[in-house]
Design a protein around this motif. Sequence first.
Motif, mmCIF file in Angstrom:
data_model
loop_
_atom_site.group_PDB
_atom_site.id
_atom_site.type_symbol
_atom_site.label_atom_id
_atom_site.label_comp_id
_atom_site.label_asym_id
_atom_site.label_seq_id
_atom_site.Cartn_x
_atom_site.Cartn_y
_atom_site.Cartn_z
ATOM 1 N N MET A 190 14.041 0.252 22.137
ATOM 2 C CA MET A 190 12.942 -0.626 21.724
ATOM 3 C C MET A 190 12.383 -1.333 22.950
ATOM 4 O O MET A 190 13.119 -1.868 23.755
ATOM 5 C CB MET A 190 13.486 -1.671 20.719
ATOM 6 N N PRO B 132 10.863 -4.191 25.116
ATOM 7 C CA PRO B 132 10.922 -5.658 25.002
ATOM 8 C C PRO B 132 9.536 -6.221 24.660
ATOM 9 O O PRO B 132 8.516 -5.638 25.026
ATOM 10 C CB PRO B 132 11.348 -6.114 26.397
ATOM 11 N N LEU C 266 3.676 -10.082 12.775
ATOM 12 C CA LEU C 266 4.922 -9.690 12.107
ATOM 13 C C LEU C 266 5.054 -10.524 10.845
ATOM 14 O O LEU C 266 4.989 -11.752 10.907
ATOM 15 C CB LEU C 266 6.126 -9.955 13.023
ATOM 16 N N ALA C 267 5.252 -9.882 9.697
ATOM 17 C CA ALA C 267 5.487 -10.632 8.453
ATOM 18 C C ALA C 267 6.940 -10.398 8.031
ATOM 19 O O ALA C 267 7.856 -10.745 8.773
ATOM 20 C CB ALA C 267 4.483 -10.224 7.387
ATOM 21 N N GLY C 268 7.166 -9.774 6.883
ATOM 22 C CA GLY C 268 8.537 -9.559 6.427
ATOM 23 C C GLY C 268 9.321 -8.601 7.316
ATOM 24 O O GLY C 268 10.547 -8.634 7.358
ATOM 25 N N GLY C 269 8.608 -7.725 8.006
ATOM 26 C CA GLY C 269 9.242 -6.842 8.977
ATOM 27 C C GLY C 269 9.866 -5.586 8.405
ATOM 28 O O GLY C 269 10.430 -4.792 9.152
ATOM 29 N N THR C 270 9.773 -5.373 7.094
ATOM 30 C CA THR C 270 10.491 -4.240 6.505
ATOM 31 C C THR C 270 9.935 -2.904 6.966
ATOM 32 O O THR C 270 10.622 -1.885 6.888
ATOM 33 C CB THR C 270 10.465 -4.299 4.966
ATOM 34 N N VAL D 89 9.669 -3.649 11.763
ATOM 35 C CA VAL D 89 10.928 -3.646 12.525
ATOM 36 C C VAL D 89 11.450 -2.209 12.651
ATOM 37 O O VAL D 89 11.950 -1.805 13.709
ATOM 38 C CB VAL D 89 11.974 -4.580 11.873
ATOM 39 N N ASP D 90 11.283 -1.436 11.587
ATOM 40 C CA ASP D 90 11.680 -0.027 11.664
ATOM 41 C C ASP D 90 10.821 0.706 12.701
ATOM 42 O O ASP D 90 11.331 1.525 13.476
ATOM 43 C CB ASP D 90 11.539 0.615 10.283
ATOM 44 N N LEU E 5 9.495 -0.547 15.328
ATOM 45 C CA LEU E 5 9.934 -0.933 16.675
ATOM 46 C C LEU E 5 11.107 -0.055 17.103
ATOM 47 O O LEU E 5 11.181 0.408 18.239
ATOM 48 C CB LEU E 5 10.361 -2.404 16.696
ATOM 49 N N LYS E 6 12.029 0.176 16.165
ATOM 50 C CA LYS E 6 13.201 1.006 16.477
ATOM 51 C C LYS E 6 12.803 2.451 16.758
ATOM 52 O O LYS E 6 13.378 3.102 17.630
ATOM 53 C CB LYS E 6 14.187 0.991 15.303
ATOM 54 N N LEU E 7 11.855 2.952 15.961
ATOM 55 C CA LEU E 7 11.469 4.355 16.076
ATOM 56 C C LEU E 7 10.555 4.619 17.267
ATOM 57 O O LEU E 7 10.323 5.767 17.635
ATOM 58 C CB LEU E 7 10.758 4.811 14.788
ATOM 59 N N ALA F 285 10.203 0.053 -3.487
ATOM 60 C CA ALA F 285 11.346 -0.232 -2.604
ATOM 61 C C ALA F 285 12.593 -0.606 -3.407
ATOM 62 O O ALA F 285 12.847 -0.059 -4.467
ATOM 63 C CB ALA F 285 10.982 -1.327 -1.604
ATOM 64 N N ILE G 270 14.585 -5.297 -0.296
ATOM 65 C CA ILE G 270 13.334 -5.210 0.458
ATOM 66 C C ILE G 270 12.259 -6.083 -0.192
ATOM 67 O O ILE G 270 11.464 -6.722 0.496
ATOM 68 C CB ILE G 270 12.896 -3.735 0.588
ATOM 69 N N GLN H 288 12.289 -9.515 1.041
ATOM 70 C CA GLN H 288 11.871 -9.693 2.429
ATOM 71 C C GLN H 288 10.379 -9.441 2.612
ATOM 72 O O GLN H 288 9.725 -10.100 3.410
ATOM 73 C CB GLN H 288 12.675 -8.746 3.343
#
Lengths: 332, 173
Positions: free
Chosen positions: A1, A3, A28-32, A35-36, A38-40, A102, A106, A109
Amino acid sequence: MRPFDYLRPDDVATAVRAVADDPDARFLAGGTNLVDHLKLGVARPGLLVDVRGLPLHDVEVADVGGGTVLRVGANVRNSDLAAHPVVRREFPAVARALVSAASAQIRHQATTGGNLLQRTRCVYFQDVSTPCNKREPGSGCSAVEGFARYNAVLGASPECVTVHPSDLAVALAAVDASVVTDGPAGERRLPVAELHRLPGDAPEKDTVLEHGELITAVELPASPVAQRSTYYKARDRASYAFALASVAAGLELDGDVVRDVRIVWGGVAHKPWRALRAEEALRGERFSEEAVLAAADAELEQAETSPGTAFKVPMVRGATALVLGRLAGGGR
Amino acid sequence: MPTVSFRVDGVDHTLDVDVRTTVLDLLRERLGNTAPKKGCDHGQCGSCTVLLDGRRHLTCLALAVSYDGAEVVTAAGLGEGHADGLHPVADAFLRNDAFQCGYCTPGQVCSAVGMLDELREGHPSHVTEDLDAEVDPDDDELRERMSGNLCRCGAYVGILAAVRECVASGGEA
């Protein structure tokens, strides 16, 4: 990811300015979903502006333009909105769409604004090793001749054949809801049905929002079609899966004559697909399953299918008849 | 690096974190609390479920900086104050053979505790027929409400039995 810098402002103006001033910034809100991403490596922002600290957590009845609306703050959680007594009573399609989406975790969130701005679950969009015009404009579309089960059958372009994944957006479009936004150019309102766009030659743009424009609320006007509305979702497993096809519909009958109707399809296009031709064909007609199927057929004349997506046409056709039949019978 | 504070299983922690740290990685790698599991790390399996500010959450999809100040209860902390240190839901899982390998179990147990609260508060689900009526927590409701937690051993029959028993006993949490 990669920075990133992180900001958590407590007022809307600061949040809007922070994103508007930086082309590399994202809300960025709930990130569900984000955030995924960002990882991918699907999203690689230099700055995340967290909107969960903004005072957008209330659900209230408000007067807007002479009418009464249920005003839902962008930070209201999907679970709380689904459980809200006014939503359950006056906008059942919205409650049904939310609980079909979902998992319970989820839904606690995910937020109202974030749900509308989630991005496609196209497997190629989420796999950075494959070409995708939405993720990387000009790189090509892997889905056109690839795994097609979740592809569009309406309004696609050679550049992008994916669909919008939100259930909530489909139901909101069916109850004539609007989004309220705040951005560099000030506040504006637009119908949820006009928030998302067809891919055309710019599939990287999911919505008509400008960079730095933030959804602050969603407004749901009370109406007879909203009050008698529901949502049906067809999917590969009974729960915790995205729609293959879905239908949000509202119906107002005068005896057995259709006074007003809303039909919006999910899982078939790059945006919630308001079936205007089908609605027009039904308005003023005597309600019957045959009339509904004929109306759906009129809409589906525009459909373009591949061997992988052909099943969606009879699926959405049948689901439309099921949903409107249920509403005509008093169900919601 | 930003500084965040969390109350985890009744203990306060304040620590500096890389902004990219998820709540799951904070719990496991920084605080040594390995009750929440990293199954898929993409929000698809539920094994990282904890109670965050009283509600079930997926910690793999939560950035620690975004949840600064939260109170977290993991499966390891659920038993606090209960006889034998065992929460009634965990006890029901034991008695109903609701697991085989146990990897998903801490997430399942946290999820079930959160679900019982949602039932008490009258939250509707996808299979609730009448949105205005009180929810009848039959097996269809329980399966739907637990659908965010996968079990690759397929212990669902035991999980359902355990959860059913908790609902019948008043859903003590």
